[in-house]
Scaffold this active site. Structure first.
Site, short mmCIF file in Angstrom:
data_model
loop_
_atom_site.label_atom_id
_atom_site.label_comp_id
_atom_site.label_asym_id
_atom_site.label_seq_id
_atom_site.Cartn_x
_atom_site.Cartn_y
_atom_site.Cartn_z
N LYS A 1 70.01 -59.09 11.70
CA LYS A 1 70.89 -58.19 12.44
C LYS A 1 72.26 -58.85 12.65
CE LYS A 1 69.05 -55.36 15.89
NZ LYS A 1 68.53 -55.18 17.24
N PHE B 1 73.37 -46.42 32.32
CA PHE B 1 73.07 -44.99 32.28
C PHE B 1 73.62 -44.36 31.00
CE2 PHE B 1 73.41 -46.25 36.79
CZ PHE B 1 72.13 -45.94 37.20
N LEU B 2 73.72 -45.19 29.95
CA LEU B 2 74.27 -44.70 28.68
C LEU B 2 73.28 -43.76 28.02
CD1 LEU B 2 75.41 -48.16 27.23
CD2 LEU B 2 76.81 -46.53 28.52
N LEU C 1 68.71 -28.42 31.70
CA LEU C 1 67.87 -27.23 31.88
C LEU C 1 67.72 -26.48 30.55
CD1 LEU C 1 68.86 -25.70 35.34
CD2 LEU C 1 66.80 -26.97 34.76
N GLY D 1 62.85 -26.50 25.49
CA GLY D 1 62.65 -26.81 24.08
C GLY D 1 61.30 -27.43 23.83
N CYS E 1 63.71 -43.87 26.06
CA CYS E 1 63.94 -44.09 27.49
C CYS E 1 63.06 -43.23 28.38
CB CYS E 1 65.41 -43.86 27.81
SG CYS E 1 66.46 -44.94 26.84
C1 UGA Z 1 68.44 -41.14 28.93
C2 UGA Z 1 69.29 -40.83 30.16
O1 UGA Z 1 69.86 -39.52 30.02
C3 UGA Z 1 70.40 -41.87 30.31
O2 UGA Z 1 71.13 -41.63 31.49
C4 UGA Z 1 69.76 -43.27 30.39
O3 UGA Z 1 70.75 -44.27 30.48
C5 UGA Z 1 68.94 -43.50 29.14
O4 UGA Z 1 67.93 -42.48 29.04
C6 UGA Z 1 68.30 -44.87 29.26
O5 UGA Z 1 67.46 -45.06 30.13
O6 UGA Z 1 68.73 -45.79 28.54
P1 UGA Z 1 68.75 -40.74 26.29
O7 UGA Z 1 67.37 -41.27 26.12
O8 UGA Z 1 69.82 -41.21 25.38
O9 UGA Z 1 69.28 -41.01 27.78
O10 UGA Z 1 68.62 -39.18 26.08
P2 UGA Z 1 68.86 -37.87 26.95
O11 UGA Z 1 70.20 -37.32 26.68
O12 UGA Z 1 68.50 -38.11 28.35
O13 UGA Z 1 67.79 -36.89 26.28
C7 UGA Z 1 66.40 -37.18 26.40
C8 UGA Z 1 65.58 -36.09 25.78
O14 UGA Z 1 65.64 -34.90 26.55
C9 UGA Z 1 65.98 -35.70 24.37
O15 UGA Z 1 64.84 -35.58 23.57
C10 UGA Z 1 66.67 -34.37 24.55
O16 UGA Z 1 66.57 -33.56 23.41
C11 UGA Z 1 65.90 -33.79 25.72
N1 UGA Z 1 66.65 -32.77 26.48
C12 UGA Z 1 67.77 -33.10 27.14
C13 UGA Z 1 66.17 -31.47 26.54
O17 UGA Z 1 65.12 -31.14 25.96
N2 UGA Z 1 66.86 -30.54 27.27
C14 UGA Z 1 67.99 -30.85 27.94
O18 UGA Z 1 68.55 -29.95 28.62
C15 UGA Z 1 68.46 -32.16 27.87
#
Ligand code: UGA
Length: 449
Positions: free
Chosen positions: A49, A167-168, A265, A268, A275
């Protein structure tokens, strides 16, 4: 540390920082801190890496990250190394961003964190602030402190431990780094707090200072709450299907209430990624260990699991027997904007379809390479991978959409219709224009829509 050195460190604007771990979090944090003006060495024990990173080649896709890394390296502020001891010795601040994978029982494997702590202890040559960036169970900060104190060679050198959860979001991690909704700092000393404030001084946001345990718990609570919101709307989607209502409009109506909010909300096929699923498992496990049965989160997990089988059942209802049915699956990563397939709903859904002996034709804008690796153990004769969407749908009975990549809305569906054998669209993200597709002659199924 004498008073003069102490004041020098606290009055600094830019710091020598070592980020341990060049994964999704570590690399974004490294490049982001370099952009903020700090001198950063990003260390990883995976030599391959590091060799690639030295050549400015990233091992995963994250929008905007490659150019940020390039810029940091060009400006002489960002370096890559596998020499952890040197990285520690030459830095005033250390971010721990190593992997914390899940164990079989749902708890978190903290082996990498413990290893890193012992190396830090051996190489602690001056006062340093050690920051937990990886997502860790509450009380890890205490263990980090204990371990470094126990193994440190120079007994008179002091250090501080800070919890600074990230919180990325994958897919928008670079944006999130520079536009954080808040920065949480779990600290034990004012000196560490001042240094952390100086590190982030150019990021305009609310800085919430707490004790270490509270900061660690904030991270658990946030991801668990997001997961709860998702499973809640997914449960509503099931009721919408039964009642003949539209979950999209229900979400809209709920989201207009500022106490609820519109985000997270979208119903799906369920949430995935490295995460939310592992964090809720870890929180369930941790709560149990602390003496609390977090049954709400157990239900959140169950609803998420059921959502995937429910989707497969819906396809089955339309196509009846799935054996030898040709199904194109578009969107394999756990969400758009990333090639990450870890705990992606697509994995369980594809495995179920393979079990039913369907023939699968997979396409994703970014993660076909990753998909080949993930599905290498499955009956590969049943799965074919495609570099472009139109060849994938040829002769298919169903087009199944599992990730809402923006490009899917720009597809030529007239052409797709002419290429398919039967024109069923199973939209697992309620993403496509249902009315338009129905007008074109498709049979459309969504979720609670
Ligand atoms: C999540 C959190 O949102 C971040 O704030 C946190 O920092 C991160 O985990 C972590 O702990 O490192 P992430 O895993 O990148 O981030 O993804 P999300 O955007 O949270 O989406 C998670 C899942 O939920 C995805 O499969 C997405 O498709 C799904 N989702 C999201 C839905 O089904 N509906 C929604 O309205 C939003």
């Amino acid at each position: 540390m004498d008073l003069k050195n102490k004041l020098l460190l606290e009055n600094k604007k830019n710091f020598n920082i070592c980020v341990i771990g060049a994964g999704h979090v570590g690399l974004v944090v490294s490049a982001g801190l370099a952009k903020l003006g700090h001198k950063v060495v990003c260390v990883d024990n995976n030599r391959k890496k590091i060799v690639l990173l030295k050549r400015l080649s990233l091992t995963f896709f994250e929008p905007g990250l490659e150019s940020l890394v390039r810029e940091g390296v060009k400006r002489g502020r960002l370096y890559f190394s596998y020499n952890l001891a040197e990285g520690i010795k030459n830095s005033e601040v250390i971010f721990i961003a190593v992997g914390t994978p899940p164990k079989e029982d749902g708890s978190v494997d903290l082996t990498s964190i413990e290893n890193v702590c012992r190396v830090i202890a051996r190489n602690l040559n001056s006062y340093k602030v050690i920051i937990e960036k990886s997502t860790v169970p509450v009380h890890t900060g205490e263990k980090v402190k204990e371990t470094i104190s126990r193994y440190k060679k120079k007994k008179n050198v002091s250090f501080d431990v800070v919890s600074n959860p990230e919180f990325l979001r994958e897919g928008s991690a670079v944006y999130d780094f520079f536009n954080p909704s808040r920065i949480v700092l779990g600290v034990e000393s004012q000196r560490a707090e001042r240094i952390l404030r100086a590190i982030y001084k150019n990021l305009k946001t609310t800085l919430l200072v707490t004790d270490i345990n509270t900061a660690e718990l904030i991270k658990h609570a946030c991801n668990s709450f997001l997961a709860t919101k998702l499973s809640f709307i997914n449960a509503i989607s099931r009721i919408c299907d039964l009642a003949g209502a539209n979950v999209e409009r229900v979400a809209e109506g709920m989201g207009l209430d500022p106490r609820i909010g519109r985000d997270f909300l979208k119903a799906g096929v369920g949430f995935g990624g490295f995460c939310l699923p592992k964090d809720i498992d870890a929180f369930i496990h941790l709560s149990e260990k602390l003496g609390y049965n977090f049954s709400l989160l157990k239900e959140v997990k169950k609803i998420n699991q059921e959502q995937k089988s429910y989707f497969v059942e819906k396809i089955k209802e339309c196509l009846w027997v799935l054996k030898d049915k040709r199904i194109a699956v578009f969107g394999l990563s756990f969400k758009p904007g990333t090639d990450d397939m870890r705990f992606s709903p697509s994995i369980d859904i594809i495995e179920s379809l393979v079990k039913e002996k369907a023939l699968l034709f997979l396409y994703d804008p970014q993660s076909i390479g990753e998909a080949k690796r993930v599905f290498s153990g499955l009956a590969t004769k049943k799965i074919k991978f495609f570099k472009e969407p139109y060849s994938a749908v040829k002769g298919c009975d169903c087009l199944c959409l599992l990730t809402e990549w923006e490009e899917f809305n720009r597809l030529n569906f007239k052409k797709i219709k002419s290429l398919m054998r039967y024109s069923l669209i199973a939209d697992g993200r309620n993403f496509l224009d249902k009315e338009k597709l129905e007008k074109l002659g498709f049979k459309y199924i969504g979720i609670g829509r």
